[in-house]
Design a protein around this motif. Structure first.
Motif, PDB file in Angstrom:
ATOM      1  N   THR A  20       5.584   3.297  -6.591  1.00 48.36           N
ATOM      2  CA  THR A  20       6.931   2.701  -6.548  1.00 48.36           C
ATOM      3  C   THR A  20       6.864   1.201  -6.850  1.00 48.36           C
ATOM      4  O   THR A  20       5.996   0.497  -6.338  1.00 48.36           O
ATOM      5  N   GLN A  21       7.765   0.744  -7.707  1.00 44.29           N
ATOM      6  CA  GLN A  21       7.763  -0.654  -8.135  1.00 44.29           C
ATOM      7  C   GLN A  21       8.637  -1.520  -7.215  1.00 44.29           C
ATOM      8  O   GLN A  21       9.542  -1.014  -6.550  1.00 44.29           O
ATOM      9  N   PRO A  22       8.339  -2.836  -7.202  1.00 47.88           N
ATOM     10  CA  PRO A  22       9.164  -3.747  -6.387  1.00 47.88           C
ATOM     11  C   PRO A  22      10.643  -3.628  -6.760  1.00 47.88           C
ATOM     12  O   PRO A  22      10.980  -3.505  -7.935  1.00 47.88           O
ATOM     13  N   ASP A  60      11.959  -3.214  -1.057  1.00 45.43           N
ATOM     14  CA  ASP A  60      11.405  -4.557  -1.191  1.00 45.43           C
ATOM     15  C   ASP A  60       9.904  -4.459  -0.889  1.00 45.43           C
ATOM     16  O   ASP A  60       9.506  -4.402   0.273  1.00 45.43           O
ATOM     17  N   VAL A  61       9.115  -4.358  -1.972  1.00 46.63           N
ATOM     18  CA  VAL A  61       7.668  -4.174  -1.806  1.00 46.63           C
ATOM     19  C   VAL A  61       7.035  -5.509  -1.421  1.00 46.63           C
ATOM     20  O   VAL A  61       7.221  -6.509  -2.110  1.00 46.63           O
ATOM     21  N   GLN A  62       6.327  -5.489  -0.298  1.00 47.07           N
ATOM     22  CA  GLN A  62       5.800  -6.748   0.212  1.00 47.07           C
ATOM     23  C   GLN A  62       4.282  -6.841   0.029  1.00 47.07           C
ATOM     24  O   GLN A  62       3.536  -5.948   0.428  1.00 47.07           O
ATOM     25  N   THR A  63       3.867  -7.923  -0.555  1.00 44.34           N
ATOM     26  CA  THR A  63       2.441  -8.196  -0.770  1.00 44.34           C
ATOM     27  C   THR A  63       1.881  -8.816   0.507  1.00 44.34           C
ATOM     28  O   THR A  63       2.508  -9.716   1.072  1.00 44.34           O
ATOM     29  N   PRO A  64       0.735  -8.329   0.996  1.00 44.72           N
ATOM     30  CA  PRO A  64       0.189  -8.909   2.228  1.00 44.72           C
ATOM     31  C   PRO A  64      -0.180 -10.381   2.041  1.00 44.72           C
ATOM     32  O   PRO A  64      -0.655 -10.772   0.970  1.00 44.72           O
ATOM     33  N   THR A  65       0.091 -11.157   3.035  1.00 40.45           N
ATOM     34  CA  THR A  65      -0.162 -12.601   2.928  1.00 40.45           C
ATOM     35  C   THR A  65      -1.409 -13.024   3.695  1.00 40.45           C
ATOM     36  O   THR A  65      -2.118 -13.934   3.295  1.00 40.45           O
ATOM     37  N   THR A 105       0.830  -1.213   0.000  1.00 41.89           N
ATOM     38  CA  THR A 105       0.000   0.000   0.000  1.00 41.89           C
ATOM     39  C   THR A 105       0.861   1.258   0.000  1.00 41.89           C
ATOM     40  O   THR A 105       0.559   2.236  -0.694  1.00 41.89           O
ATOM     41  N   SER A 106       1.981   1.209   0.750  1.00 40.23           N
ATOM     42  CA  SER A 106       2.875   2.379   0.770  1.00 40.23           C
ATOM     43  C   SER A 106       3.499   2.597  -0.590  1.00 40.23           C
ATOM     44  O   SER A 106       3.682   3.736  -1.024  1.00 40.23           O
ATOM     45  N   ALA A 107       3.848   1.475  -1.257  1.00 41.52           N
ATOM     46  CA  ALA A 107       4.443   1.588  -2.587  1.00 41.52           C
ATOM     47  C   ALA A 107       3.449   2.213  -3.558  1.00 41.52           C
ATOM     48  O   ALA A 107       3.806   3.034  -4.397  1.00 41.52           O
ATOM     49  N   ALA A 108       2.169   1.861  -3.392  1.00 42.15           N
ATOM     50  CA  ALA A 108       1.154   2.387  -4.305  1.00 42.15           C
ATOM     51  C   ALA A 108       0.800   3.829  -3.971  1.00 42.15           C
ATOM     52  O   ALA A 108       0.663   4.671  -4.865  1.00 42.15           O
ATOM     53  N   LEU A 109       0.704   4.135  -2.679  1.00 44.95           N
ATOM     54  CA  LEU A 109       0.235   5.467  -2.272  1.00 44.95           C
ATOM     55  C   LEU A 109       1.369   6.464  -2.077  1.00 44.95           C
ATOM     56  O   LEU A 109       1.140   7.674  -2.093  1.00 44.95           O
ATOM     57  N   GLY A 110       2.592   5.950  -1.899  1.00 39.83           N
ATOM     58  CA  GLY A 110       3.716   6.832  -1.590  1.00 39.83           C
ATOM     59  C   GLY A 110       3.788   7.096  -0.100  1.00 39.83           C
ATOM     60  O   GLY A 110       2.765   7.038   0.612  1.00 39.83           O
TER      61      GLY A 110
END
Ligand SMILES: [Zn+2]
Ligand SMILES: [Zn+2]
Length: 372
Positions: A294-296, A323-328, A269-274
């Motif tokens: 921001t991309q992985p 290191d963009v982390q996808t929620p699990t 979410t931070s990567a998408a929203l900044g």
């Protein structure tokens, strides 16, 4: 030019025995210890001529090609000259050093290792080192003599450090010079050696030393400290001390040359929203702007926060790998929201799209292989 037969005064058909006899006669007359240094060149010519003509193979080559067969050496600088000289006059003759040999000799270089951490490599540091080396004996001050006593002139060589001997060889009686064994060539003896260093003029001791470690050193860098190595025998001048750097690995930062690398995990979410992240760099806390979208594995470079360049101005950079982390694990509400987002973006059933080979997973793989 140089006729070896002429030099030895023998006929071209001369036998080995005749050549040997002729040389013996000339060498006895021309030997430097007999005829003085003026005859030295002539003596060398004669010896070279003999060296060639006494060896059947070399003699044959000489007969075929003259002196040119042996290269441009010419008379005097004959190969094997020293060998043949020593064969006739003993190893100590000719090359023996004349005059007393100084007692003090230069000491050896010493090497110590110094472990530093990354912070010290980045900024440089001053460290206190414990070193075990030989130092000048404080009791005798390197003179090797018990205090109040002095070296005495060697009674055998009278201070010359060398002795002349008459030796008998097949050339007859020949004077030769060799190092004096009574004083080991020093010309003096020490009648009453210093007790604290056993007459060595040096003692081993542990001492503390300040070493300036400049910014930019790396594992394997050696810092030279002139004159801080081992003091030589007889209180001779000290060698140099080399401090070899070993850099301890840092838990978060990896060093590549003068650049530093680290990895920061951020949620999807931070990567998408900044967002703005705080990073504890070696220069203190710095804010890192993460742009929306921001991309992985995107890399954010912070200029001049790397390691200081060795022996020149400026510093390397600090590269922050995101290191963009996808929620699990999603709860019901979160899953509902994400599904709603996917619906809004028309991503419920995404079309398979092949990425260009220069982007995405391939470039990441390539970066990994090239050791980024
Ligand atoms: Zn001493
Ligand atoms: Zn002597």
């Amino acid at each position: 030019m140089n006729d070896y037969y002429e030099i030895l005064g023998v006929a071209r058909q001369a036998s080995q025995e005749e050549i040997k006899k002729a040389y013996r006669k000339l060498a006895r007359k021309l030997h430097p210890d007999v005829a003085g240094p003026d005859a030295q060149d002539q003596f060398k010519d004669v010896t070279r001529a003999y060296e060639v003509l006494s060896n059947p193979e070399k003699r044959q080559m000489y007969d075929l090609g003259g002196e040119q067969a042996f290269g441009a050496g010419g008379a005097g600088a004959g190969f094997g000259f020293q060998d043949i000289f020593e064969t006739f006059f003993g190893a100590a003759a000719g090359g023996a050093a004349r005059g007393p040999v100084p007692r003090g000799r230069r000491g050896q270089d010493a090497l110590v290792r110094l472990d530093i951490d990354l912070h010290e490599a980045v900024f440089g540091t001053t460290r206190e080192l414990q070193v075990d080396t030989a130092v000048v004996c404080p009791t005798c001050n390197g003179t090797c003599c018990r205090p109040g006593t002095h070296p005495e002139t060697c009674a055998v060589c009278h201070g010359r450090g060398s002795v002349q001997r008459v030796t008998r060889s097949f050339l007859g009686q020949v004077m030769s010079t060799s190092a004096c064994t009574a004083c080991q060539g020093h010309g003096t003896i020490i009648p009453d050696p210093c007790q604290d260093c056993s007459g060595e003029g040096r003692v081993r001791t542990r001492r503390s030393l300040r070493v300036e470690v400049p910014a930019g050193v790396d594992s394997g860098t050696r810092i030279r400290m002139a004159g801080q190595g081992e003091v030589g025998p007889g209180g001779g001048p000290a060698g140099d001390l080399y401090v070899e750097i070993r850099e301890k690995p840092h838990p978060a930062f990896v060093r590549r040359g003068d650049d530093l690398h680290c990895t920061m995990a951020i949620p999807m979410t931070s990567a998408a929203l900044g967002t703005v992240l705080e990073l504890d760099t070696l220069d203190g806390v710095r804010e890192i702007d993460v742009e929306p979208g921001t991309q992985p594995e995107q890399v954010i470079t912070l200029r001049d926060l790397g390691v200081g360049h060795l022996n020149r101005a400026g510093r390397g950079d600090l590269h922050v790998h995101l290191d963009v982390q996808t929620p699990t694990r999603l709860d019901d509400r979160q899953r509902e929201l994400l599904a709603e987002l996917a619906a809004l973006r028309g991503e419920e059933q995404p079309e398979p799209r092949l990425a260009a080979s220069g982007s995405g997973v391939f470039s990441k793989l390539r970066d990994k292989l090239s050791g980024r």
